[in-house]
Structures are given as C-alpha cells and as structure tokens.
Design an enzyme around this catalytic site. Structure first.
Site, PDB file in Angstrom:
ATOM      1  N   LYS A 165     108.834 -15.084 -16.825  1.00 25.92           N
ATOM      2  CA  LYS A 165     109.991 -15.975 -16.674  1.00 25.92           C
ATOM      3  C   LYS A 165     109.559 -17.434 -16.829  1.00 25.92           C
ATOM      4  O   LYS A 165     110.210 -18.219 -17.515  1.00 25.92           O
ATOM      5  CB  LYS A 165     110.684 -15.731 -15.324  1.00 25.92           C
ATOM      6  CG  LYS A 165     111.393 -14.377 -15.284  1.00 25.92           C
ATOM      7  CD  LYS A 165     111.866 -13.988 -13.896  1.00 25.92           C
ATOM      8  CE  LYS A 165     112.410 -12.561 -13.902  1.00 25.92           C
ATOM      9  NZ  LYS A 165     112.764 -12.038 -12.582  1.00 25.92           N
ATOM     10  N   GLN A 225     112.251 -13.460  -6.495  1.00 29.28           N
ATOM     11  CA  GLN A 225     111.792 -12.226  -7.126  1.00 29.28           C
ATOM     12  C   GLN A 225     111.847 -11.080  -6.116  1.00 29.28           C
ATOM     13  O   GLN A 225     111.306 -11.186  -5.019  1.00 29.28           O
ATOM     14  CB  GLN A 225     110.363 -12.428  -7.665  1.00 29.28           C
ATOM     15  CG  GLN A 225     109.823 -11.259  -8.463  1.00 29.28           C
ATOM     16  CD  GLN A 225     110.590 -10.995  -9.756  1.00 29.28           C
ATOM     17  OE1 GLN A 225     111.010 -11.908 -10.447  1.00 29.28           O
ATOM     18  NE2 GLN A 225     110.784  -9.729 -10.074  1.00 29.28           N
ATOM     19  N   ASP A 234     120.518 -15.532 -10.669  1.00 28.14           N
ATOM     20  CA  ASP A 234     120.387 -14.074 -10.740  1.00 28.14           C
ATOM     21  C   ASP A 234     121.744 -13.396 -10.495  1.00 28.14           C
ATOM     22  O   ASP A 234     121.896 -12.199 -10.741  1.00 28.14           O
ATOM     23  CB  ASP A 234     119.382 -13.576  -9.687  1.00 28.14           C
ATOM     24  CG  ASP A 234     118.046 -13.178 -10.305  1.00 28.14           C
ATOM     25  OD1 ASP A 234     117.991 -13.011 -11.542  1.00 28.14           O
ATOM     26  OD2 ASP A 234     117.065 -13.048  -9.557  1.00 28.14           O
TER      27      ASP A 234
END
Ligand code: NAD
Length: 287
Positions: A52, A96, A119
């Site tokens: 990422k 994460q 997200d």
C-alpha cells in the site's frame, strides 16, 4: 474463456490517480495523504502495508505508517487515531486487520473519522453504502465491481453467489451486487450445501481463504468466477479459493490469483484516498 485482468485495469486506475494527484497539487495546493496503522508483527499484514505504501509513493500520495507493537493497549491506539483524525495533512486513515485479540476491532474502526475512513469499514460508511448513498466503499469489493464493469459484465438480473460473509469482503460484496440489481445468495461456513448454490449462479464471487474450495463440479458452464481468496502454499506460491486449472475452462470469465482482485484492491484504496482529499478541499470551502 476470458481472463479478468485486474493487473492491467489497476495500472490504468493508478495512472488516473497519479494524474488526479498532480491536478490537486496544481489547482488546490493539496497533496493527498494516507496514514496506515500496523499493529503487531504478522508478516502478511506487514507485506500488505508495504504494498500500500509503495503504491502511494508511486502515485504521488503522501503516506505514513504507524507501526505499533502487539502489546500496545487499545487506549493508546485510540489516542493515536484521535491525533490522525485532527491532522490536516492526513486525508485517509486505515488500520490493517486483523488486530491482536485484546483489541476490540469494532471500537477501533468506529474511532476513525468517517470522512477519513478510506477502507469504508466505519458503520457510517457501511450504512450509507447499504442505502446506495455516496460513501467510501471497501476497496476489495469495490475493485471487483470495477473489474466487472471494465469487461461490460452487468450484474443486473443475474443470479450471483457470494461465498464468504465477513464484514470486510463478503457482506459488502453482496451489498454492492444487490445494489446493482443482482439476485444475491450469500453463503458462509454454516451454509448447508454450498454446491447447490454455486451451481445455480451466473456469477460466483468467493472470498473465504480456503484452497480449492470451489471445484469444477460446483460451477455451471459459462459462469463468471471472481476469486477474492488469497492463500499462500507451503512452496510460497499464492493461490485463491478456486481450483483454477480445472474451473477456468468452464467459465466465460475468471480472475487469476495473483493478478486479479488483489491489485484492484490497492488501486481502489488509492482512489478512495483521492476522494478523501477532495472531501477535505470541499469542506475547507464550506468553512
Ligand atoms: P474471514 O475469515 O473474516 O471470513 C471468511 C468467511 O468465509 C466467513 O464469512 C466464513 O463464514 C466463510 N467460510 C469459511 N469457511 C467456509 C466454507 N467452507 N464454505 C463457505 N464459507 C466459508 O476472511 P476475510 O477477511 O473475509 O478474507 C477472505 C479471503 O479473502 C482470505 O483469503 C483473504 O486473504 C482474502 N482477501 C483478499 C483480498 C484481496 O485484495 N484479494 C482482500 C481482503 C481479503
């Protein structure tokens, strides 16, 4: 059989993102920024975070990674998130997953400001997505929808079987397909007869994390198969949840692993970060 080439489409999207970053910098003096929170030392999580960060760098997006030890308290993570929520250089925040067992994942995800929730896991964005309203859409199912669109596959009226029902993959996948007017069946670990459902499907989207879960006898001729699963074999090879060699010849379209949904996920995260930067710009105008 046509391969749904996620690598090629993701490269195209990344180029668009790059151009968007240049435009934002030139016209508004804004450089989009993404903060990634990595808790613990899980090698797979570290690898995803690296990918990422690298993608951000290539696109001209400013990115920082906050690495925290396994032992960090939930309160400390919440404190850091509160700081990031206020940081004007950070447009997007992602934590994460998975988090260590002593940390309440929902509490952490709910602590991210909805307008920075790239997200799309915050209840605010999940709720808006359910209603079909503008929101941050979780990158993996968002990537699947874009991939289908690229190949002119319209889910409207199709029978779709989504296998896997997690909050981050299966459920949002089902929601997006339902919003696109598909007839969606969502299967999971408690589904009695998985094959009965997959065999009827025009489109199968599987995101479970089990090698060879979907075998040739479970797929009807001409079906479209989207493999979201990522599994690392003992020999280091990456495979999905579909027995690709045997299933592919039966399909009209299929995603490979790697090179299918994985690269799309990264591309859509970048796109969501640009969206967040634009939201920041608009909110400044409204001040
Ligand atoms: P998860 O463990 O949270 O959820 C797995 C889901 O699969 C659950 O809903 C469970 O009920 C279901 N399931 C388990 N065994 C099953 C079975 N035998 N039959 C039917 N359903 C079953 O996992 P997740 O976070 O949703 O991730 C799923 C997979 O997707 C993993 O392989 C993960 O690595 C992969 N993934 C890929 C991407 C990508 O970018 N391609 C992104 C996120 C996750």
């Amino acid at each position: 059989m046509t391969i749904l080439d996620g690598k090629a489409l993701s490269n195209k999207i990344k180029e668009e993102v790059k151009a968007d970053v240049v435009k934002l910098q030139k016209e508004k003096g804004v450089t989009p920024g993404l903060a990634v929170v990595l808790v613990g030392s899980d090698p797979a999580s570290a690898a995803y975070v690296n990918m990422k960060s690298k993608a951000c760098k290539e696109a001209g997006i400013y990115s920082i990674v906050h690495e925290m030890p396994d032992t960090i308290s939930q309160d400390k993570i919440l404190e850091i998130l509160a700081m990031m929520n206020k940081n004007p250089n950070i447009d997007g925040i992602l934590v994460q997953l998975p988090l260590p067992k002593h940390v309440d994942t929902t509490a952490i995800l709910e602590a991210i400001a909805p307008k920075k929730d790239v997200d799309g896991f915050h209840a605010y964005n999940t709720g808006r997505m359910n209603l079909g309203l503008d929101s941050f859409i979780p990158a993996t199912p968002y990537g699947v929808m874009e991939l289908l669109k690229e190949y002119n596959i319209d889910p409207q009226g199709k029978d779709v079987c989504v296998v896997g029902a997690s909050n981050i993959v299966g459920k949002p996948m089902s929601t997006l397909l339902l919003n696109a007017n598909a007839t969606v069946t969502t299967c999971h670990i408690y589904t009695k007869n998985l094959k009965e459902h997959t065999l009827k499907a025009d489109i199968i989207c599987v995101g479970v994390g089990k090698v060879n879960l979907i075998t040739e006898d479970m797929v009807k001729d001409g079906a479209i198969v989207v493999d979201i699963g990522i599994n690392r074999l003992d020999n280091g090879k990456l495979v999905g949840d579909v027995d690709y060699e045997k299933v592919a010849p039966k399909c009209s379209y299929i995603t490979p692993v790697p090179g299918g949904v994985g690269p799309m996920t990264i591309a859509m995260l970048l796109k969501n970060t640009i969206k967040a930067a634009k939201l920041r710009e608009e909110s400044k105008l409204n001040d």
